[in-house]
Structures are given as C-alpha cells and as structure tokens.
Design a protein around this motif. Sequence first.
Motif, PDB file in Angstrom:
ATOM      1  N   LEU A  96      26.548  11.769  51.917  1.00 20.42           N
ATOM      2  CA  LEU A  96      27.188  11.863  53.236  1.00 20.42           C
ATOM      3  C   LEU A  96      28.551  11.183  53.220  1.00 20.42           C
ATOM      4  O   LEU A  96      28.630   9.965  53.042  1.00 20.42           O
ATOM      5  N   THR A  97      29.590  11.943  53.403  1.00 21.89           N
ATOM      6  CA  THR A  97      30.945  11.400  53.481  1.00 21.89           C
ATOM      7  C   THR A  97      31.112  10.671  54.806  1.00 21.89           C
ATOM      8  O   THR A  97      30.887  11.240  55.863  1.00 21.89           O
ATOM      9  N   ARG A  98      31.510   9.380  54.737  1.00 21.72           N
ATOM     10  CA  ARG A  98      31.633   8.570  55.945  1.00 21.72           C
ATOM     11  C   ARG A  98      33.011   7.916  56.120  1.00 21.72           C
ATOM     12  O   ARG A  98      33.258   7.257  57.128  1.00 21.72           O
ATOM     13  N   GLU A 132      27.435   8.873  49.101  1.00 19.37           N
ATOM     14  CA  GLU A 132      28.556   9.706  49.533  1.00 19.37           C
ATOM     15  C   GLU A 132      29.347  10.155  48.296  1.00 19.37           C
ATOM     16  O   GLU A 132      29.376   9.444  47.277  1.00 19.37           O
ATOM     17  N   ALA A 133      29.978  11.308  48.385  1.00 14.52           N
ATOM     18  CA  ALA A 133      30.798  11.814  47.285  1.00 14.52           C
ATOM     19  C   ALA A 133      31.877  10.781  46.950  1.00 14.52           C
ATOM     20  O   ALA A 133      32.520  10.230  47.846  1.00 14.52           O
ATOM     21  N   THR A 134      32.053  10.543  45.647  1.00 16.53           N
ATOM     22  CA  THR A 134      32.891   9.438  45.171  1.00 16.53           C
ATOM     23  C   THR A 134      33.843   9.947  44.103  1.00 16.53           C
ATOM     24  O   THR A 134      33.402  10.451  43.049  1.00 16.53           O
ATOM     25  N   GLY A 161      40.325  13.839  48.184  1.00 14.95           N
ATOM     26  CA  GLY A 161      40.783  14.864  49.112  1.00 14.95           C
ATOM     27  C   GLY A 161      40.752  14.472  50.572  1.00 14.95           C
ATOM     28  O   GLY A 161      41.135  15.273  51.430  1.00 14.95           O
ATOM     29  N   TYR A 162      40.276  13.260  50.859  1.00 19.25           N
ATOM     30  CA  TYR A 162      40.165  12.805  52.249  1.00 19.25           C
ATOM     31  C   TYR A 162      40.515  11.319  52.283  1.00 19.25           C
ATOM     32  O   TYR A 162      40.301  10.608  51.300  1.00 19.25           O
ATOM     33  N   ALA A 163      40.986  10.848  53.415  1.00 20.88           N
ATOM     34  CA  ALA A 163      41.276   9.421  53.561  1.00 20.88           C
ATOM     35  C   ALA A 163      39.988   8.604  53.484  1.00 20.88           C
ATOM     36  O   ALA A 163      38.934   9.041  53.982  1.00 20.88           O
ATOM     37  N   LEU A 222      29.283  12.141  41.763  1.00 14.44           N
ATOM     38  CA  LEU A 222      30.581  12.244  41.072  1.00 14.44           C
ATOM     39  C   LEU A 222      31.367  13.415  41.644  1.00 14.44           C
ATOM     40  O   LEU A 222      30.909  14.559  41.612  1.00 14.44           O
ATOM     41  N   TRP A 223      32.611  13.134  42.093  1.00 14.85           N
ATOM     42  CA  TRP A 223      33.356  14.114  42.900  1.00 14.85           C
ATOM     43  C   TRP A 223      34.779  14.309  42.408  1.00 14.85           C
ATOM     44  O   TRP A 223      35.504  13.328  42.190  1.00 14.85           O
ATOM     45  N   HIS A 224      35.148  15.539  42.249  1.00 11.23           N
ATOM     46  CA  HIS A 224      36.573  15.907  42.119  1.00 11.23           C
ATOM     47  C   HIS A 224      36.775  17.054  43.103  1.00 11.23           C
ATOM     48  O   HIS A 224      36.156  18.106  42.970  1.00 11.23           O
ATOM     49  N   ILE A 227      26.143  15.169  39.689  1.00 12.75           N
ATOM     50  CA  ILE A 227      27.390  15.923  39.557  1.00 12.75           C
ATOM     51  C   ILE A 227      27.536  16.798  40.804  1.00 12.75           C
ATOM     52  O   ILE A 227      26.669  17.631  41.089  1.00 12.75           O
ATOM     53  N   HIS A 228      28.627  16.597  41.544  1.00 12.78           N
ATOM     54  CA  HIS A 228      28.871  17.408  42.746  1.00 12.78           C
ATOM     55  C   HIS A 228      29.537  18.714  42.304  1.00 12.78           C
ATOM     56  O   HIS A 228      30.739  18.742  42.019  1.00 12.78           O
ATOM     57  N   ALA A 229      28.734  19.761  42.216  1.00 14.02           N
ATOM     58  CA  ALA A 229      29.253  21.078  41.811  1.00 14.02           C
ATOM     59  C   ALA A 229      29.109  22.068  42.963  1.00 14.02           C
ATOM     60  O   ALA A 229      29.011  23.278  42.755  1.00 14.02           O
ATOM     61  N   ALA A 230      29.110  21.531  44.181  1.00 18.04           N
ATOM     62  CA  ALA A 230      28.828  22.337  45.378  1.00 18.04           C
ATOM     63  C   ALA A 230      30.018  22.326  46.337  1.00 18.04           C
ATOM     64  O   ALA A 230      31.069  21.746  46.075  1.00 18.04           O
ATOM     65  N   ASN A 231      29.822  23.034  47.447  1.00 22.18           N
ATOM     66  CA  ASN A 231      30.655  22.927  48.655  1.00 22.18           C
ATOM     67  C   ASN A 231      32.142  23.190  48.451  1.00 22.18           C
ATOM     68  O   ASN A 231      32.988  22.655  49.180  1.00 22.18           O
ATOM     69  N   GLY A 232      32.458  23.996  47.454  1.00 20.41           N
ATOM     70  CA  GLY A 232      33.839  24.434  47.311  1.00 20.41           C
ATOM     71  C   GLY A 232      34.774  23.430  46.673  1.00 20.41           C
ATOM     72  O   GLY A 232      35.996  23.590  46.782  1.00 20.41           O
ATOM     73  N   TYR A 233      34.250  22.411  46.002  1.00 19.30           N
ATOM     74  CA  TYR A 233      35.107  21.459  45.298  1.00 19.30           C
ATOM     75  C   TYR A 233      35.366  21.945  43.865  1.00 19.30           C
ATOM     76  O   TYR A 233      35.034  23.076  43.518  1.00 19.30           O
ATOM     77  N   LEU A 234      35.997  21.102  43.037  1.00 19.47           N
ATOM     78  CA  LEU A 234      36.596  21.594  41.787  1.00 19.47           C
ATOM     79  C   LEU A 234      35.660  22.453  40.930  1.00 19.47           C
ATOM     80  O   LEU A 234      36.045  23.559  40.514  1.00 19.47           O
ATOM     81  N   PHE A 237      30.994   9.878  62.737  1.00 24.35           N
ATOM     82  CA  PHE A 237      30.632  10.303  61.376  1.00 24.35           C
ATOM     83  C   PHE A 237      31.684   9.873  60.354  1.00 24.35           C
ATOM     84  O   PHE A 237      31.354   9.375  59.289  1.00 24.35           O
ATOM     85  N   TYR A 238      32.946  10.148  60.673  1.00 18.77           N
ATOM     86  CA  TYR A 238      34.021   9.992  59.681  1.00 18.77           C
ATOM     87  C   TYR A 238      35.011   8.926  60.116  1.00 18.77           C
ATOM     88  O   TYR A 238      35.699   9.086  61.114  1.00 18.77           O
ATOM     89  N   GLY A 239      35.064   7.825  59.366  1.00 17.73           N
ATOM     90  CA  GLY A 239      36.006   6.754  59.645  1.00 17.73           C
ATOM     91  C   GLY A 239      35.470   5.773  60.665  1.00 17.73           C
ATOM     92  O   GLY A 239      34.432   6.000  61.303  1.00 17.73           O
TER      93      GLY A 239
END
Length: 364
Positions: free
Chosen positions: A26-28, A58-60, A68-70, A102-104, A176-183, A346-348
């Motif tokens: 969960l991205t927070r 959370e994706a890191t 890709g996000y603040a 793991l996130w790119h 390994i985050h290989a989902a949701n439209g990332y690299l 949720f975010y920030g």
Amino acid sequence: MTDRTLFSPLHAGKIDMANRVVMAPLTRNRARPEDDTPTALHVEYYRQRATAGLIITEATQITPEGKGYAWTPGIYSAAQVAGWRAVTDAVHGAGGRIVLQLWHVGRVSHTSLQQGGKAPVAPSAIGAGTKTFDGTGFVDTSVPRALETAELPRIVADYAHATANARAAGFDGVEIHAANGYLIHQFLATGSNHRTDGYGGSVANRTRLLAEVVAAVVGAWDADHVGIRLSPFSNANGVSDSDPMTTFGAAVDIVDAAGLAYLHMVEGQTGGSRDLPAGQDIAALRARFRGVYIANNGYDRTMAMEAVASGRADAVAFGVPFIANPDLVERLRRNAPLNKADRATFYGGGAEGYTDYPMLEAAD
Ligand code: 8OZ
C-alpha cells in the motif's frame, strides 16, 4: 479438500506465515522528504499490523530513477536500510513476517521527481497518459525516454543490489513488483513496448527483462525468499496487452521455473472490477505455477474464506481493509465489524489516518 482455513499457517518457500491473511502493498507517501527514508511512524504503522500472516511493504524504489511519486521510500541507501531495519525489528518483535516490495516505476513518473529533472525511463518513448503526485498535487506523467539496450544490465543489477539491501535490513523476503503498469509490466505489454531489440516484439523478448530480474533477485538471495506480483488483466497506469493469456502464461512459466516462494496476483482491474472478459482466465494462469498463490483484489471475509477453503487460493491479500484495521486478522476471525477507511488520508500526511485507527478492544 483439506481442513485448511484463512487462519491456518502457511509456508511460502522459507517464509513462515501464522495465517493466510496478507497485508497487500500500500503506497502511503509518508517517507522522509529529504532522503526517502522510512521513519518512526512507519515502524509504528507496520508494528500495529504484525498479526497479518505476511506484510508486504508499500512499493519501494530500488533507485532514485525508479521513483514516480513524492514521499515514497527507497531501498538503495544506507540510511534507508537503517530505517527499514527498525521496521523489520518491530514487526519481528511482534511475531510478524514482512517482505519488501521492489519497485521501479519506469514511465509512471515526472521530471520533477527525477534526479537532475531528467525524463523518466521506459521500454519505449510512449507516455503513460496517467497522473502522478509530485508533492504539490496531481500532475500528468512525463513522456519517457526509451532505455538503451546497454542500460538494461544496470537496471537488473539495481534489483540485485536492492535485494541485498532488503536482506541486510532484516526482511523475510522480497516481492518483485511486476504489476500495475510499472517498469516490468511496461516491458511485458505490447501497448508500451515497441522495442526492436532483444527486449521487444516476441513474447520471449517482452518477458526477457522479467526473466533477468527474477534471476538477479534469486541470485542475490534465494528463490525461497522471493515472491512476485502480477496483474495480468489490469490496465493500470495505461498498460494494455494484445494477448494477455499468452504474455502472462509465459511470465508465470518463468516464475515457476525459478521456483519462487509465491505468486501474488491482482485479479481483474487494479482496485476495480474483478470481472474478466471471455478468454481471460486467472485460474488457468495460476495452474501454471506450483508454489503458493496469493489472491488479491476486492476480497471480503466470505470470499477470502471460500477461496482458501476451496483451494482456489493459498492466501488472500487485503489492501484498504488493512489501512483502517490494524487488527484485521482478529476482526476476520471473530467476524467483527471493520473500521471504514478515510480516503482523504491515504496518500501523504502524518499519523492521522495512518497509525490512529482503533484496535478492536478500543472500538468495542
Ligand atoms: C497507488 C498510488 C500510487 C502507487 C501500485 C504502487 O498501484 C502502486 C500505487 C498505488 O502498485
């Protein structure tokens, strides 16, 4: 049929889970702005949720380029490893298990979030056509630069380095985050990958980066500590594929051959509909993987209990319910009411909407 339930233990490779209720990544957006480091608030947030059978962080980002996000955290610097060490110590002290995602992000970024204001990188110079959060508001993602073939070994090595860092930080594994439209997903999918080198075109070529990342991550730890997240039928962040059963069938075969600890799938549209068009079949993809299968996307208690009891899933990952219910496992066990999540936090931000959701006793 067995007598397994949502609350019975599970071994995913060498990751021992006390139950099958998984906290989804969960991205927070609460990392320290100066250096993308987890803080004491992260320690408290994850410690509160340690009764999950497994926490997926959370994706890191694996590098500054992968951001890709603040205010998302990283796992490339010594300070980040130290920050995460405090998190893993707290979760382990409370009897939990935790893996780092793991996130790119690839093209899902903005020049203002990249070092030197550079363009984000992607398989091809095709914009995601989505929005990101730059710390002041939502902005259109920037048009990316296509990665040179010669740069890809560096990115693969960045995954290995991040994995070694996660291990040093005391995690039980990595996802390994290989989902949701990332690299990695951008390389897999035909809509975002128009490359003419060995990483584009055929299914074997589009899955090549995935295969190399899997091999590098397994090489930096071992397969028993590595899971992966895929979202075969999701169009999150502007991805689309002309033949997802073929593309993701090949992806799952790579994951199976590598003997990863688990396969975690977003079933349907990320955070949206679970309905799939004719010919798209999660069960057929899952059947190609011999390890533990973690299902995700819109599950409630009844659906999750049925999925595990029937064998359709080995475990179920809950996202939004874990934001609002640190003791989600106990609430599901007792069939107790759930706190409602406040989307505005949720975010920030800080502790509000992060570490202040009440436990069952306090809510009674
Ligand atoms: C919500 C907001 C920002 C990022 C994902 C990492 O979808 C994310 C994400 C979700 O996987």
